[in-house]
Design a protein around this motif. Structure first.
Motif: not given
Lengths: 259, 259
Positions: A82, A86, A90, A93, A112-117, A127-130, B71, B90
DNA sequence: ATGCAGAGTTCCGACTGTCGGAACCTCCAC
DNA sequence: GTGGAGGTTCCGACAGTCGGAACTCTGCAT
């Protein structure tokens, strides 16, 4: 089905940690007791231990998950990948202005390890981890597409889970989609995980396996640029290059399965 | 000093988790036994439990930290703040092309929640989850600068730790730097954490407290754009706005101390 | 083929940490 | 003042944990 579970304080400790509602603020001892179903005195004792260990933090107003766990979570090989990914995530994103996610496959689930919203994004389920069922997400599809087709049978749950009426729960349909995803290098998904949201994903390859995948999610009624898919593929292959480099120097032989 | 520590399986479990060397690949049972100092049979039993709980993953070639911990780590309030900050971090990373970090203060330590490093960056000491003495980092200084000066005395360790010959270990000098940092809105650091690396940081304010801070790190011999400091301040205040918004809707009263 | 070495697994009796109800304390609201 | 909820402490019975030792398995060198 799994047989008699050996009771252990560890189980309780993790139940307790999972009882922390991520959507809530700091929680009190009593709240945790109710949420976890454990007696108050037990929770009290456990929390004291966990605070000592840095897994939980205590403050006047209550308890919260500690930043110590963050460190452990980051030590997983997937977390290392991850980090490398990144910067590229980025960029993607920024270019798309949409939600970019990065995930790996665990059994039949996408994690999920990462999410850029985007700042104003409607909070998506991921979500991260979900964990989400692989068949309902673009990331899951592209990851499954890189699995050995023979092994796949062992993965696929008998009744495939669905998250919306649009979710693919039919095995032959899914297999067909996986085949085209594999040949195109990207997988797609429309309203299958969450109504109104669509997603496109590309895999990060390593020795023929897919060690992870990148995705861009967007409102279904939004038109995305034509170059989106190639941008995704580019991002994924850039990550792949960095991962191979990163593993080459300093780290011993890694197998794709070790991520 | 802390008195007799009550032995607990939890302590062993965490020792074991911390025995996973983040720089190593997957580890074997015997390696873990040696690294943690625990008997093999104990490690065996513990690993089995931890695998059940998803904290550790097992594969042909050995054990690794599981994504389940990711998580939990993400559920901390600080992790939530990190999610909100990511897009801005970012941007800053892209604009500067240098290492961007995001961290919070815990006791006298800075704990890194996020780090965006350039692909070719010399691996810096600061890793996600790692703790560094506050006085040796720009982030630490700007966070200390926002503390109540009276409380500060309780924080400052008697002999302040140093990481390089340039580290500030003299109390009056540090206090003076904190004062100017507070008035300028940014803190600086040169070769104080790692020789050859410099850093500038700005704090994310909330109700007069600093709930976190953003930093840009770069090789000491590199000239940074003049607008760097104002860009940092902008980033930090954007994050602050999002945090206040995020907390306002959906979440109950948050106190800065709860992050 | 044989033997050695290290990794991984299983066993079991002694021990000791854990369990949780109950009583108690503290603070706030009515 | 009184009730109620949250938080803390106590303690005897119980049950989970401990880890040495014996055993299996795999890989490698002779």
């Amino acid at each position: 089905m799994t047989g008699a579970e050996t009771p252990s304080i560890l189980t309780k400790a993790f139940d307790l940690l999972h009882a922390f509602n991520p959507h809530e603020r700091v929680m009190t001892l009593s709240e945790l007791s109710r949420a976890s179903g454990l007696p108050k005195s037990t929770v009290h004792r456990l929390l004291a231990r966990l605070v000592d260990l840095g897994a939980v933090e205590h403050h006047r107003s209550g308890y919260k998950i500690g930043v110590g766990l963050l460190q452990l979570g980051a030590s997983t090989p997937a977390g290392y990948m991850r980090d490398l990914a990144m910067p590229y995530l980025a960029n993607l994103h920024r270019w798309t202005g949409q939600t970019v996610a990065f995930a790996v496959l665990r059994e039949f689930d996408v994690v999920y390890l990462e999410k850029l919203a985007p700042h104003d994004s409607p909070s998506s389920i991921a979500q991260v981890g979900s964990r989400l069922p692989a068949n309902c997400t673009a990331i899951g599809k592209i990851l499954l597409a890189h699995e050995n087709p023979d092994d796949l049978a062992a993965f696929l749950p008998s009744p495939m889970p669905g998250m919306t009426p649009h979710s693919i729960t039919d095995v032959p349909t899914l297999i067909a989609q996986l085949r085209t995803a594999r040949s195109e290098g990207v997988a797609r998904e429309t309203d299958e995980a969450q109504l109104g949201l669509s997603c496109v994903a590309a895999a990060v390859p390593m020795n023929g396996f897919a060690v992870g995948a990148v995705s861009v999610g967007f409102p279904t009624d939004t038109a995305m640029p034509a170059q989106l898919e190639s941008a995704l593929r580019d991002t994924a292959s850039q990550v792949a290059k960095d991962v191979e480099n990163g593993l080459a120097k300093g780290r011993a032989h890694w197998f794709p399965r070790e991520i």
